[in-house]
Design an enzyme around this catalytic site. Sequence first.
Site, short mmCIF file in Angstrom:
data_model
loop_
_atom_site.label_atom_id
_atom_site.label_comp_id
_atom_site.label_asym_id
_atom_site.label_seq_id
_atom_site.Cartn_x
_atom_site.Cartn_y
_atom_site.Cartn_z
N CYS A 131 56.77 76.36 -20.36
CA CYS A 131 56.38 76.55 -21.50
C CYS A 131 57.59 76.99 -22.63
O CYS A 131 57.88 78.27 -22.59
CB CYS A 131 55.14 77.37 -21.88
SG CYS A 131 54.57 77.73 -23.48
N CYS A 134 56.39 80.05 -24.78
CA CYS A 134 56.51 81.21 -24.22
C CYS A 134 57.80 81.83 -23.75
O CYS A 134 57.87 83.02 -23.91
CB CYS A 134 55.65 80.94 -22.74
SG CYS A 134 53.90 80.17 -22.75
#
Length: 240
Positions: A131, A134
């Site tokens: 991600c 993230c």
Amino acid sequence: MADAVNLCCNSQRFSYSFLTSLSSSLNSCHRALPPNQTRLQKSSVSVSVSVSVSVSDFCSVSGGVPIAFKRRRQFGKFKVCATVTETEPPKWWERSAGPNMIDIHSTQEFLTALSEAGERLVIVEFYGTWCASCKALFPKLCRTAQEHPEILFLKVNFDENKPMCKSLNVKVLPYFHFYRGADGQLESFSCSLAKFQKIKDAISLHNTDRCSIGPPRGIGDLNLEGLTSSKEKLSESPAT
């Protein structure tokens, strides 16, 4: 009667220039290493230098002219070993801000961490190693953890704990849960780096002095006891 021969040998001394020449040879060997050698995980370089010196000894024969002859002496070998070690830095999700940031690898670890937190505010981050959002948010989350050592931060890898994450209704990443003592789950929301102020506002709201009555509620009404992560299933499967 044979004439007696008296040999008088004059020993030669090593000069300082010999040591200087040896040092230059070792330095040239070091410079000859390929430039990409230091990028190896661990490499070892061994240089062996043999030093041979020809010494002229003068011998005199009684009643005659001095005669010079040479003999070769090998004074030894010098071996130089160099080791170049370069440790690979941890991946971004493996870094930790300190003792108040814990990696969660199973459902049981998650439940235990919530139970042992007591009255501390617990912030759970659900993330994926793939991600990009993230990864961008994580450094700021680490700084926040360092600024608030009284808060417990839990990192849950989505791919390692898919059954638990789905039961907790985690559908987007990064996703955050806030827990505290007997109050259980306080709130949950998705958050990106651009909206990091949401996390700061939630900390200001929930990280206040309070007294709770009763044991920690943890995740509230959800029952995660029967869930196992993919890693747990792999470890529990019988060996073939």
